[in-house]
Design a protein around this motif. Structure first.
Motif, short mmCIF file in Angstrom:
data_model
loop_
_atom_site.label_atom_id
_atom_site.label_comp_id
_atom_site.label_asym_id
_atom_site.label_seq_id
_atom_site.Cartn_x
_atom_site.Cartn_y
_atom_site.Cartn_z
N ASP A 12 38.35 40.36 98.28
CA ASP A 12 38.20 40.67 96.90
C ASP A 12 39.40 41.70 96.22
O ASP A 12 39.49 43.17 96.65
N ASP A 16 35.44 43.74 91.91
CA ASP A 16 34.15 43.26 91.31
C ASP A 16 33.71 41.97 91.73
O ASP A 16 32.79 41.49 91.38
N ASP A 17 34.29 41.41 92.79
CA ASP A 17 33.84 40.12 93.23
C ASP A 17 33.88 38.77 92.52
O ASP A 17 33.35 38.07 92.48
N ARG A 18 34.74 39.09 91.36
CA ARG A 18 34.87 38.05 90.46
C ARG A 18 35.33 36.70 91.02
O ARG A 18 34.95 35.51 90.62
N TRP A 19 36.28 36.72 92.12
CA TRP A 19 36.81 35.14 92.65
C TRP A 19 35.54 34.69 93.07
O TRP A 19 35.42 33.37 92.94
N LEU A 20 34.56 35.47 93.86
CA LEU A 20 33.70 34.61 94.45
C LEU A 20 32.66 34.32 93.64
O LEU A 20 32.12 33.29 93.77
N SER A 21 32.35 34.96 92.40
CA SER A 21 31.56 34.57 91.28
C SER A 21 31.87 33.25 90.77
O SER A 21 31.20 32.45 90.54
N ILE A 22 33.36 33.12 90.42
CA ILE A 22 33.86 32.02 90.16
C ILE A 22 33.55 30.78 90.78
O ILE A 22 33.21 29.61 90.43
N HIS A 23 33.88 30.91 92.16
CA HIS A 23 33.66 29.86 93.06
C HIS A 23 32.18 29.49 92.96
O HIS A 23 31.94 28.17 93.14
N LYS A 24 31.45 30.31 93.18
CA LYS A 24 29.77 29.98 93.29
C LYS A 24 29.44 29.11 91.93
O LYS A 24 28.70 28.31 91.86
N ARG A 25 30.25 29.77 90.49
CA ARG A 25 30.13 28.81 89.53
C ARG A 25 30.44 27.55 89.67
O ARG A 25 29.83 26.47 89.20
#
Length: 225
Positions: A12, A16-25
């Motif tokens: 990260d 703010d864990d944006r990268w992982l959140s985008i991947h999950k989306r």
């Protein structure tokens, strides 16, 4: 870490864990949508979806854009290995990767791109893979520009004879006669403006039209009796 090896999970960098959140989306969208075309890659493809050219020419093709601005080949590989090619059967995938691998050699970048191609082929055996060439970058001539040129040359050599993999030259028309790049084409000398997108992605658009229509049945043009 090798450019052909995906990390266990990407660190990260934003806090703010944006990268992982985008991947999950993206993974969720695979379960909800049925795209004919998928765009997978880095900043070049991510910024494309916020342009008029995207809305006018690519949205009607039923596209999904799974691109993250800062991704290197390793990041994209991890995403592909962790759900972003599941539950979908696109006819074509546009892949752009490598311009963010600034610390790697041209040979390493090429091997990373080929590993992405192999992963896509494993998960989508029949898909047509389009590889736009890496674009020049920086207002003035520089080493990264030279490396991207070398990546493009090496990748062309390595892709000869690979079925349903086509490299599309999109890097012409951006470098002016004095060797500079205009901010009218690349607003930050890396990402494209609306004007730049038309120059760069018109041949990709044309190829996608061919791919999407090649299997359609010919219309019966015989006049009614």
């Amino acid at each position: 870490m090798s450019v052909t090896t995906a990390p266990a999970i990407c660190k990260d960098l934003d806090g703010d864990d944006r990268w992982l959140s985008i991947h999950k989306r993206f993974v969720a969208e695979c379960k909800e949508k049925d795209p004919d075309v998928m765009f997978i890659g880095d900043c070049i493809l991510e910024s494309l979806q916020f342009t008029d050219y995207w809305n006018q020419h690519f949205v009607p093709m039923h596209c999904l854009n799974f691109s993250i601005r800062t991704d290197r080949t390793q990041n994209i590989l991890w995403r592909l290995q962790n759900g972003e090619l599941e539950n979908v059967r696109p006819k074509a995938i546009v892949l752009h990767a490598g311009t963010n691998n600034i610390g790697d050699t041209a040979e390493e970048v090429v091997e990373g791109i080929l590993e992405l191609v192999r992963t896509i082929r494993q998960k989508q055996p029949d898909v047509y893979i389009i590889l736009p060439t890496l674009l020049p970058r920086g207002q003035q001539p520089n080493e990264l520009r030279d490396k991207n040129d070398q990546v493009n040359r090496l990748l062309r050599e390595r892709c000869v004879g690979i079925n349903k993999v086509q490299i599309v030259a999109v890097d012409s028309g951006l470098i002016q006669s004095d060797g500079t790049i205009s901010h009218h084409d690349m607003f930050d000398y890396l990402n494209l403006t609306n004007v730049g997108c038309k120059k760069v992605f018109e041949p990709v658009c044309d190829l996608l039209h061919q791919i999407l229509t090649e299997n359609e049945k010919e219309r019966d043009l015989t006049p009614s009796e």
